[in-house]
Design a protein around this motif. Structure first.
Motif, mmCIF file in Angstrom:
data_model
loop_
_atom_site.group_PDB
_atom_site.id
_atom_site.type_symbol
_atom_site.label_atom_id
_atom_site.label_comp_id
_atom_site.label_asym_id
_atom_site.label_seq_id
_atom_site.Cartn_x
_atom_site.Cartn_y
_atom_site.Cartn_z
ATOM 1 N N UNK A 158 0.842 -1.199 0.000
ATOM 2 C CA UNK A 158 0.000 0.000 0.000
ATOM 3 C C UNK A 158 0.877 1.248 0.000
ATOM 4 N N UNK A 159 0.748 2.076 -0.996
ATOM 5 C CA UNK A 159 1.593 3.270 -1.157
ATOM 6 C C UNK A 159 1.483 4.223 0.015
ATOM 7 N N UNK A 160 0.354 4.221 0.698
ATOM 8 C CA UNK A 160 0.178 5.124 1.836
ATOM 9 C C UNK A 160 1.141 4.802 2.981
ATOM 10 N N UNK A 161 1.644 3.576 3.015
ATOM 11 C CA UNK A 161 2.528 3.144 4.102
ATOM 12 C C UNK A 161 4.005 3.344 3.771
ATOM 13 N N UNK A 162 4.300 3.913 2.604
ATOM 14 C CA UNK A 162 5.675 4.011 2.126
ATOM 15 C C UNK A 162 6.108 5.463 1.973
ATOM 16 N N UNK A 163 7.430 5.672 2.059
ATOM 17 C CA UNK A 163 7.975 7.010 1.847
ATOM 18 C C UNK A 163 9.327 6.894 1.139
ATOM 19 N N UNK A 164 9.716 7.947 0.458
ATOM 20 C CA UNK A 164 10.983 8.010 -0.271
ATOM 21 C C UNK A 164 12.134 7.949 0.741
ATOM 22 N N UNK A 165 13.033 6.947 0.634
ATOM 23 C CA UNK A 165 14.123 6.843 1.615
ATOM 24 C C UNK A 165 15.311 7.763 1.340
#
Length: 372
Positions: A314-321
């Motif tokens: 789910x993209x909502x749970x991810x962020x650019x590292x």
């Protein structure tokens, strides 16, 4: 009838997910009726009715440049002796480094080496001192391990594809991800008008884990927001990474909000009082810390990399590292929007099903199949 003997090797105890799964593998094989003999420089903290240590009498200290050559030669010789003495037909090794030990020690003896790969050592090497020779050495180990292992088992499909692309061996690779073993805790959603939101990361401290990104994201939050950050884990970087993190924390004026807790045995107790887990890693296999937090029922945010996307699609749970701005934005929403914490918690819970299985049983099945 005597139990089938499995040989393994690992130099000495080291805290982290690597040894957690190694010891689980030994205990699972013991419970399944195998005899496990491991070669090490000290007794490992793993017990079982049929788990037997063989301790190498090392002359070099771990800090000595001669330590690893001495260990490699002594371990190889001991593995060969034990293979012959017990007529061992299978070695179970974790990482390509130990796989080459097995392959050289058992040359000509008809042994099948099962190699479990927990991480991408070539990727890690690029983040350390003397990167070029390290990358060359690990590339050689990987190619030898892929060519001569009976089977190579990675912790993710992403890692399997990367190793296959570099070193071939598509017909002998399989994937066995880590599983969720933790039970739900009574995790309370924060009252953003009254509570100090507790954010946590559980990780060893090194540049690959990318912990500086979290500190930079937190430093960009409005100063009136109520939060504190718990960083649970010890420095294994060899490059004073903890000091670097602490220095940035002091310079950013966050010392009263950021707590470096070191390695802890009471992680579950600490996380039960937290509201959010953040995992900013640049590369993983199948991260135990994330899976454990999911099992506890803790909302999770993690880096947008292929290995994590397998677990949290789910993209909502991810962020650019690589850029802290996206994490800052999501933390602001978590701190300011009523109901957003509940959304993250629900989305995290939806990702659990694939990782709820009997890892021990699947691991033993791979060993059984190689013995068949």
């Amino acid at each position: 009838m005597s139990a089938t003997t499995i040989l393994s090797a690992y130099y000495r105890h080291k805290q982290g997910g690597f040894t957690t799964r190694l010891y689980r593998a030994y205990r699972a094989l013991d419970a399944a009726g195998y005899r496990v003999i491991y070669v090490a420089t000290e007794k490992l903290p793993v017990e079982g009715e049929h788990i037997q240590p063989v301790i190498l009498p090392m002359r070099s200290k771990p800090s000595s440049p001669w330590y690893w050559p001495e260990f490699y030669l002594r371990a190889m010789r001991e593995l060969r002796r034990l293979t012959r003495e017990h007529q061992v037909q299978q070695h179970v090794m974790f990482s390509f480094f130990y796989a080459t030990l097995s392959i050289l020690a058992s040359w000509g003896l008809g042994v099948k080496t099962l190699t479990f790969v927990r991480g991408d050592d070539i990727f890690d090497a690029a983040k350390k001192r003397f990167a070029r020779p390290r990358i060359w050495a690990h590339s050689l180990l990987e190619k030898l391990g892929m060519r001569y292992s009976h089977q190579v088992i990675t912790t993710s499909d992403t890692m399997k594809a990367s190793i296959n692309q570099r070193s071939g061996g598509q017909e002998k690779t399989a994937s066995l991800p880590n599983n969720i073993v933790t039970q739900p805790l009574d995790i309370h959603l924060p009252n953003i008008r009254a509570d100090t939101v507790r954010i946590a990361t559980v990780s060893v401290l090194n540049p690959r884990k990318n912990l500086m990104l979290v500190l930079r994201a937190l430093s960009q939050l409005p100063p009136d927001q109520r939060w504190e950050y718990l960083l649970i884990g010890s420095d294994n970087s060899g490059k004073h990474y903890l000091e670097e993190l602490q220095a940035f924390t002091a310079e950013a004026g966050l010392s009263d909000r950021v707590h470096f807790l070191g390695w802890r045995d009471d992680v579950a107790t600490l996380l039960q009082s937290c509201h959010l887990l953040v995992l900013p890693t640049l590369h993983e296999g199948s991260p135990n810390a994330l899976l454990e937090a999911m099992g506890y029922g803790l909302p999770c945010l993690a880096s947008h990399i292929p290995e994590i996307r397998e677990i949290l699609p789910d993209r909502e749970l991810l962020f650019d590292p690589h850029h802290p701005a996206e994490l800052t934005h999501k933390l602001e929403r978590f701190l300011q929007l009523p109901g957003y914490a509940g959304v993250i918690k629900a989305k995290t819970a939806q990702c659990k099903a694939r990782y709820t299985f009997d890892w021990d049983q699947r691991m033993v099945a791979l060993v059984d199949a190689a013995n068949g």
